[in-house]
Design an enzyme around this catalytic site. Structure first.
Site, PDB file in Angstrom:
ATOM      1  N   GLU A 101      35.014  42.548  39.180  1.00 26.00           N
ATOM      2  CA  GLU A 101      36.083  43.135  38.352  1.00 26.00           C
ATOM      3  C   GLU A 101      35.633  44.460  37.738  1.00 26.00           C
ATOM      4  O   GLU A 101      36.444  45.371  37.566  1.00 26.00           O
ATOM      5  CB  GLU A 101      36.516  42.129  37.273  1.00 26.00           C
ATOM      6  N   LYS A 134      35.002  36.088  30.684  1.00 29.83           N
ATOM      7  CA  LYS A 134      35.826  37.296  30.846  1.00 29.83           C
ATOM      8  C   LYS A 134      36.470  37.658  29.493  1.00 29.83           C
ATOM      9  O   LYS A 134      35.823  37.492  28.462  1.00 29.83           O
ATOM     10  CB  LYS A 134      36.857  37.100  31.949  1.00 29.83           C
ATOM     11  N   GLY A 141      38.843  33.472  41.172  1.00 28.09           N
ATOM     12  CA  GLY A 141      40.101  33.230  40.467  1.00 28.09           C
ATOM     13  C   GLY A 141      41.269  32.901  41.370  1.00 28.09           C
ATOM     14  O   GLY A 141      42.412  32.916  40.936  1.00 28.09           O
ATOM     15  N   ASN A 169      31.277  32.637  32.822  1.00 26.48           N
ATOM     16  CA  ASN A 169      31.761  33.987  32.513  1.00 26.48           C
ATOM     17  C   ASN A 169      33.164  33.850  31.936  1.00 26.48           C
ATOM     18  O   ASN A 169      34.116  33.601  32.670  1.00 26.48           O
ATOM     19  CB  ASN A 169      31.768  34.825  33.801  1.00 26.48           C
ATOM     20  N   GLU A 219      29.316  36.353  45.054  1.00 25.29           N
ATOM     21  CA  GLU A 219      30.693  36.030  44.706  1.00 25.29           C
ATOM     22  C   GLU A 219      31.644  36.727  45.671  1.00 25.29           C
ATOM     23  O   GLU A 219      31.978  37.919  45.466  1.00 25.29           O
ATOM     24  CB  GLU A 219      30.998  36.521  43.289  1.00 25.29           C
ATOM     25  N   SER A 257      35.733  30.227  42.261  1.00 27.20           N
ATOM     26  CA  SER A 257      36.493  28.986  42.147  1.00 27.20           C
ATOM     27  C   SER A 257      35.627  27.732  42.179  1.00 27.20           C
ATOM     28  O   SER A 257      35.998  26.718  42.775  1.00 27.20           O
ATOM     29  CB  SER A 257      37.582  28.936  43.227  1.00 27.20           C
ATOM     30  N   HIS A 298      29.795  42.802  38.158  1.00 28.86           N
ATOM     31  CA  HIS A 298      30.842  41.851  38.535  1.00 28.86           C
ATOM     32  C   HIS A 298      31.923  42.592  39.337  1.00 28.86           C
ATOM     33  O   HIS A 298      32.209  43.764  39.071  1.00 28.86           O
ATOM     34  CB  HIS A 298      31.443  41.229  37.274  1.00 28.86           C
TER      35      HIS A 298
HETATM   36  C1  PEP Z   1      33.871  34.941  38.231  1.00 33.03           C
HETATM   37  O1  PEP Z   1      34.665  35.624  37.622  1.00 33.03           O
HETATM   38  O2  PEP Z   1      32.675  35.273  38.250  1.00 33.03           O
HETATM   39  C2  PEP Z   1      34.359  33.757  38.932  1.00 33.03           C
HETATM   40  C3  PEP Z   1      33.592  33.206  39.817  1.00 33.03           C
HETATM   41  O3  PEP Z   1      35.629  33.336  38.599  1.00 33.03           O
HETATM   42  P1  PEP Z   1      36.341  31.960  39.082  1.00 33.03           P
HETATM   43  O4  PEP Z   1      35.324  30.851  38.885  1.00 33.03           O
HETATM   44  O5  PEP Z   1      37.521  31.831  38.211  1.00 33.03           O
HETATM   45  O6  PEP Z   1      36.674  32.140  40.523  1.00 33.03           O
END
Ligand code: PEP
Length: 251
Positions: free
Chosen positions: A96, A11, A172, A9, A166, A211, A94
Site C-alpha cells: 500500500e 493499517k 485484503g 498490521n 505478500e 488474507s 508495504h
Molecule cells: C497486509 O496488509 O499486510 C495484509 C496481509 O492484509 P490482509 O491480511 O488483510 O490480506
C-alpha cells in the site's frame, strides 16, 4: 532454528482506547506462546500499545518510517522517534505504501538502513501484483525487490531481518496464495538471499502475508520455508489474531 513471528498490521484502524483494549485482551491469549507476536498500530496508538504490552510477550512495531533522523520533513516520523517510543519492529515497503505513496526499492533500502541504525528490525514487504503473476514474472519481481531492499547490507545484518512475502492480489481480497505457491515463492526468496548473503539465508525469517486467517495458518506454517505471517484484516479482532498465533504455535 527460526522462531516463528506473527505480526498484525492494523493499517489505519483503531483509536488509542481500542488499541489498549485489544492489547490487553490479546495478552492473555498469547501468554507463554512459542511464537513471537508483534502488533503494528497506527503511529497515534504506538505509545499506548507499548504501555499495555509491558510485561507481556507482545512486541510493538510501526507501519512506516522516514529515513532522516530529524529536520524539515513535515508529517514524517524518524527511526529515533520510533525507537524512543518502544518499537522493536518497523514494516517497510508495504504494497500500500508502494501503490499509494510512491515507495520505491530505493526508498525501501533507505528506510531499511535507517531502521537498522536504530537497532530495530525491519519487516520488509515484497510481492507481485496480479498482472505480474499473470505475466509469469513473479520471481523476477520479488528478486528485484529483495535485491533493492538489501543493497549494501552485510550477511550478518541480513540474517536478522524479517521479510514478508505478500502477493498484492492476496492482500485484503480473501484470496490466499495456496500453501504450495507461497512456499515456492518464499523458497525462491531464500535462494536469492543465499546468492546475496550466503550464511544468512537459513537464518532470515520469511513471513507470508495475504488474507491469513485462523483457518489457513496451520497449512501455511507447515511449509518448510514459511516462518510466520503478516496479518492485516484478521489482526483487528483479538479472537482471530489470537487464533492465528495459536495455530502457528501448534503447526
Ligand atoms: C497486509 O496488509 O499486510 C495484509 C496481509 O492484509 P490482509 O491480511 O488483510 O490480506
Amino acid at each position: 532454528m527460526r522462531k516463528p513471528i506473527i505480526a498484525g498490521n492494523w493499517k489505519m484502524h483503531k483509536t488509542v482506547q481500542e488499541a489498549k483494549d485489544f492489547t490487553k485482551a490479546l495478552a492473555d491469549m498469547v501468554a507463554n506462546s512459542q511464537v513471537e507476536v508483534v502488533l503494528c498500530p497506527p503511529f497515534t496508538a504506538l505509545a499506548a500499545v507499548v504501555e499495555a504490552a509491558e510485561g507481556t510477550n507482545i512486541a510493538v512495531g510501526a507501519q512506516n518510517v522516514y529515513w532522516e533522523e530529524k529536520g524539515a520533513f513535515t508529517g514524517e516520523i524518524s527511526p529515533g522517534m520510533l525507537k524512543e517510543v518502544g518499537c522493536k519492529y518497523v514494516i517497510v515497503g508495504h504494497s500500500e505504501r508502494r501503490q499509494y505513496f510512491g515507495e520505491t526499492d530505493e526508498t525501501v533500502n533507505k528506510r531499511v538502513k535507517a531502521v537498522l541504525n536504530e537497532g530495530m528490525v525491519p519487516i520488509i514487504c515484497v510481492g507481485e501484483t496480479l498482472d505480474e503473476r499473470e505475466q509469469g514474472i513473479t520471481e523476477k519481481v520479488v528478486r528485484t525487490q529483495v535485491e533493492g531492499a538489501l543493497k549494501g547490507l552485510d550477511a550478518a545484518t541480513v540474517a536478522g531481518l524479517v521479510i514478508a512475502y505478500e502477493p498484492v492480489w492476496a492482500i485484503g481480497t480473501g484470496k490466499t496464495a495456496s500453501e504450495e505457491d507461497a512456499q515456492g515463492v518464499i523458497a525462491y526468496i531464500r535462494s536469492v538471499i543465499k546468492e546475496l548473503a550466503q550464511d544468512s539465508a537459513d537464518r532470515v525469517r520469511i513471513q507470508y502475508g495475504g488474507s491469513v486467517k485462523p483457518a489457513n495458518i496451520v497449512g501455511l506454517m507447515q511449509q518448510p520455508d514459511i516462518d510466520g505471517a503478516l496479518v492485516g484484516g484478521a489482526s483487528l479482532e483479538p479472537e482471530s489474531f489470537g487464533g492465528i498465533v495459536k495455530g502457528a504455535a501448534g503447526a
